[in-house]
Design a protein around this motif. Sequence first.
Motif, PDB file in Angstrom:
ATOM      1  N   LEU A   1       0.862  -1.175   0.000  1.00 23.48           N
ATOM      2  CA  LEU A   1       0.000   0.000   0.000  1.00 23.48           C
ATOM      3  C   LEU A   1       0.900   1.227   0.000  1.00 23.48           C
ATOM      4  O   LEU A   1       1.356   1.681   1.050  1.00 23.48           O
ATOM      5  N   ASP A   2       1.182   1.752  -1.185  1.00 26.14           N
ATOM      6  CA  ASP A   2       2.080   2.897  -1.299  1.00 26.14           C
ATOM      7  C   ASP A   2       1.264   4.186  -1.306  1.00 26.14           C
ATOM      8  O   ASP A   2       0.032   4.168  -1.307  1.00 26.14           O
ATOM      9  N   ARG A   3       1.955   5.308  -1.334  1.00 25.90           N
ATOM     10  CA  ARG A   3       1.259   6.591  -1.290  1.00 25.90           C
ATOM     11  C   ARG A   3       0.423   6.847  -2.534  1.00 25.90           C
ATOM     12  O   ARG A   3      -0.575   7.557  -2.481  1.00 25.90           O
ATOM     13  N   ASP A   4       0.822   6.264  -3.663  1.00 21.49           N
ATOM     14  CA  ASP A   4       0.105   6.530  -4.913  1.00 21.49           C
ATOM     15  C   ASP A   4      -0.186   5.279  -5.729  1.00 21.49           C
ATOM     16  O   ASP A   4      -0.613   5.374  -6.874  1.00 21.49           O
ATOM     17  N   GLU A   5       0.028   4.111  -5.136  1.00 17.24           N
ATOM     18  CA  GLU A   5      -0.156   2.876  -5.895  1.00 17.24           C
ATOM     19  C   GLU A   5      -0.446   1.717  -4.954  1.00 17.24           C
ATOM     20  O   GLU A   5       0.019   1.684  -3.814  1.00 17.24           O
ATOM     21  N   LEU A   6      -1.209   0.759  -5.458  1.00 15.20           N
ATOM     22  CA  LEU A   6      -1.544  -0.452  -4.712  1.00 15.20           C
ATOM     23  C   LEU A   6      -1.118  -1.657  -5.535  1.00 15.20           C
ATOM     24  O   LEU A   6      -1.444  -1.755  -6.715  1.00 15.20           O
ATOM     25  N   ARG A   7      -0.367  -2.563  -4.905  1.00 12.84           N
ATOM     26  CA  ARG A   7       0.044  -3.796  -5.580  1.00 12.84           C
ATOM     27  C   ARG A   7      -0.297  -4.975  -4.673  1.00 12.84           C
ATOM     28  O   ARG A   7       0.030  -4.968  -3.483  1.00 12.84           O
ATOM     29  N   VAL A   8      -0.948  -5.984  -5.252  1.00 10.71           N
ATOM     30  CA  VAL A   8      -1.354  -7.175  -4.507  1.00 10.71           C
ATOM     31  C   VAL A   8      -0.785  -8.401  -5.205  1.00 10.71           C
ATOM     32  O   VAL A   8      -0.917  -8.541  -6.426  1.00 10.71           O
ATOM     33  N   VAL A   9      -0.135  -9.285  -4.441  1.00  6.06           N
ATOM     34  CA  VAL A   9       0.362 -10.540  -5.005  1.00  6.06           C
ATOM     35  C   VAL A   9      -0.173 -11.708  -4.186  1.00  6.06           C
ATOM     36  O   VAL A   9      -0.446 -11.577  -2.990  1.00  6.06           O
ATOM     37  N   LEU A  10      -0.328 -12.826  -4.845  1.00  4.15           N
ATOM     38  CA  LEU A  10      -0.670 -14.086  -4.193  1.00  4.15           C
ATOM     39  C   LEU A  10       0.503 -15.025  -4.400  1.00  4.15           C
ATOM     40  O   LEU A  10       0.937 -15.242  -5.537  1.00  4.15           O
ATOM     41  N   VAL A  11       1.057 -15.560  -3.314  1.00  5.31           N
ATOM     42  CA  VAL A  11       2.224 -16.430  -3.424  1.00  5.31           C
ATOM     43  C   VAL A  11       1.920 -17.786  -2.803  1.00  5.31           C
ATOM     44  O   VAL A  11       1.093 -17.903  -1.892  1.00  5.31           O
ATOM     45  N   ASP A  12       2.597 -18.824  -3.311  1.00  4.36           N
ATOM     46  CA  ASP A  12       2.430 -20.155  -2.735  1.00  4.36           C
ATOM     47  C   ASP A  12       3.461 -20.369  -1.635  1.00  4.36           C
ATOM     48  O   ASP A  12       4.191 -19.445  -1.254  1.00  4.36           O
ATOM     49  N   LEU A  13       3.537 -21.581  -1.103  1.00  4.56           N
ATOM     50  CA  LEU A  13       4.426 -21.848   0.027  1.00  4.56           C
ATOM     51  C   LEU A  13       5.897 -21.686  -0.322  1.00  4.56           C
ATOM     52  O   LEU A  13       6.732 -21.473   0.560  1.00  4.56           O
ATOM     53  N   ASP A  14       6.232 -21.780  -1.598  1.00  2.20           N
ATOM     54  CA  ASP A  14       7.609 -21.559  -2.045  1.00  2.20           C
ATOM     55  C   ASP A  14       7.920 -20.083  -2.225  1.00  2.20           C
ATOM     56  O   ASP A  14       9.050 -19.722  -2.548  1.00  2.20           O
ATOM     57  N   GLY A  15       6.913 -19.228  -2.069  1.00  2.00           N
ATOM     58  CA  GLY A  15       7.105 -17.810  -2.306  1.00  2.00           C
ATOM     59  C   GLY A  15       6.957 -17.423  -3.762  1.00  2.00           C
ATOM     60  O   GLY A  15       7.213 -16.273  -4.131  1.00  2.00           O
ATOM     61  N   ARG A  16       6.527 -18.356  -4.600  1.00  2.00           N
ATOM     62  CA  ARG A  16       6.347 -18.076  -6.027  1.00  2.00           C
ATOM     63  C   ARG A  16       5.049 -17.309  -6.238  1.00  2.00           C
ATOM     64  O   ARG A  16       3.993 -17.684  -5.719  1.00  2.00           O
ATOM     65  N   VAL A  17       5.124 -16.228  -7.008  1.00  2.00           N
ATOM     66  CA  VAL A  17       3.944 -15.412  -7.282  1.00  2.00           C
ATOM     67  C   VAL A  17       3.049 -16.131  -8.283  1.00  2.00           C
ATOM     68  O   VAL A  17       3.476 -16.455  -9.393  1.00  2.00           O
ATOM     69  N   VAL A  18       1.792 -16.379  -7.883  1.00  2.00           N
ATOM     70  CA  VAL A  18       0.839 -17.064  -8.761  1.00  2.00           C
ATOM     71  C   VAL A  18      -0.323 -16.158  -9.149  1.00  2.00           C
ATOM     72  O   VAL A  18      -1.203 -16.565  -9.906  1.00  2.00           O
ATOM     73  N   GLY A  19      -0.329 -14.938  -8.635  1.00  2.00           N
ATOM     74  CA  GLY A  19      -1.364 -13.978  -8.995  1.00  2.00           C
ATOM     75  C   GLY A  19      -0.925 -12.583  -8.613  1.00  2.00           C
ATOM     76  O   GLY A  19      -0.205 -12.398  -7.628  1.00  2.00           O
ATOM     77  N   GLU A  20      -1.336 -11.590  -9.395  1.00  2.00           N
ATOM     78  CA  GLU A  20      -0.908 -10.219  -9.124  1.00  2.00           C
ATOM     79  C   GLU A  20      -1.935  -9.231  -9.649  1.00  2.00           C
ATOM     80  O   GLU A  20      -2.537  -9.435 -10.699  1.00  2.00           O
ATOM     81  N   ARG A  21      -2.138  -8.158  -8.891  1.00  2.00           N
ATOM     82  CA  ARG A  21      -2.996  -7.049  -9.301  1.00  2.00           C
ATOM     83  C   ARG A  21      -2.282  -5.747  -8.954  1.00  2.00           C
ATOM     84  O   ARG A  21      -1.527  -5.674  -7.986  1.00  2.00           O
ATOM     85  N   ARG A  22      -2.552  -4.720  -9.732  1.00  2.00           N
ATOM     86  CA  ARG A  22      -1.925  -3.420  -9.507  1.00  2.00           C
ATOM     87  C   ARG A  22      -2.907  -2.326  -9.895  1.00  2.00           C
ATOM     88  O   ARG A  22      -3.623  -2.465 -10.896  1.00  2.00           O
ATOM     89  N   ALA A  23      -2.973  -1.263  -9.086  1.00  2.00           N
ATOM     90  CA  ALA A  23      -3.926  -0.192  -9.368  1.00  2.00           C
ATOM     91  C   ALA A  23      -3.405   1.118  -8.796  1.00  2.00           C
ATOM     92  O   ALA A  23      -2.704   1.128  -7.777  1.00  2.00           O
ATOM     93  N   PRO A  24      -3.744   2.247  -9.426  1.00  2.00           N
ATOM     94  CA  PRO A  24      -3.381   3.545  -8.851  1.00  2.00           C
ATOM     95  C   PRO A  24      -4.165   3.782  -7.565  1.00  2.00           C
ATOM     96  O   PRO A  24      -5.265   3.241  -7.381  1.00  2.00           O
TER      97      PRO A  24
END
Length: 417
Positions: A142-165
């Motif tokens: 949750l940044d001052r001007d941007e939102l980034r969301v990731v979904l990671v598995d138990l290995d820490g591998r990103v399996v989903g991502e969203r980004r929005a102003p």
Amino acid sequence: MVKRTNDGDDTDRPPESGAGPATGSAWGLPPDREPGPETGRAPERPADAVTRRAAGVNLLALRSHNAALVLDLLRTAGPEGVSRLELAERAGLTPQAVSKITARLREEGLATDAGRRASTGGKPRTVLRLIPEAGHAVGVHLDRDELRVVLVDLDGRVVGERRAPLSLGAGAEAVLDALLGEVTEVLSDALGSGALSAPLGVGVALPGPLDHTRGVLHRVTGFPEWDGFPLRDVLAARLGVPVVVDKDTNAAALGLAVGGERGSFACLYLGTGLGAGLVIGDVVHRGARTGAGEFGHQVIQLDGPLCSCGNRGCVEALCLAAMGRGDVAEAARVLGEGAANLAGLLDIDAVLLGGRTIMAAPEPFVRGVAVVLDAHARREGSREGAVPVRLAPGGARAVAEGAAQLLLGPVFGRRDG
């Protein structure tokens, strides 16, 4: 080596994130968005249905230190796996204890056979591996001007991502609606693709200062209206899953430590603001009141420009002013002076640089900070030379991925998640 015979039911448990009732009316949240009086939760939102449908093993219930240790060894071994005998030797546990723990992990769907391996005598050994898709965690930057969301598995591998102003100054209702919407979408996408099982919870990383233990924001630099907001409890009530809140720099540092960075180091993060994540002896250092790392607000010029924190001549204000003039070399020099103060104070092993501003011009920043640290080392007559400076790995997703580790870390035995 002393063998521990505990079978995994000991009481040495990782800390749990709170998900208690929240109060939000002081920040303009409408009554129907506040936790209900009976359950401590707000009326069901789309995210509730998503998390309820993603049934699976409750990893947070695996509170045994020994089970977490074995899980971590399985994760480290990778897809090739590791035998029970090797697990016992590396964990310092008896073979009987390891057999009991691995049987439970297999029963819970966390581990499976990875084939057989020849032994020095007797029958081949069965090799076990972690099932990464058995659990997931959400990480939010949750940044001052941007939102980034990731979904990671138990290995820490990103399996989903969203980004929005996003505008952090838009008010609690607007910010939380945006955050909840993106979390819901990333979970829905993963559920639709069959990639989701058992979301552990949500880790949220944002600019400080804040209280990590209670999940309450303080006077976020530049956004004092968030002072006292119980972000953890509000989100936990809305989502129905555990939530952990931390500073963005701490999340980035945790991600680096989990990813293999060892020893003591500082992760200097320059984006819309400037802060430091500190790792001392392989553990994220938050301080007695979880306020450590406000690196950007050390004053190095008494009559310098006014900073958004109210002081003058802060490293952050000087860096951002230089960048506003397009003077990357000066911004790097100022950052280097701040880094030299930090290195002299903590005697760290390395300085790692990250954040969108640095990522836009990585070479000048790494070189400029290194030059300043080298000059300080020469003046001090250091035999070991200057503290090395490197670009932090992870790129733009580093903070969000580190935020997910706030949930995953305790599952694998870390005490600084």
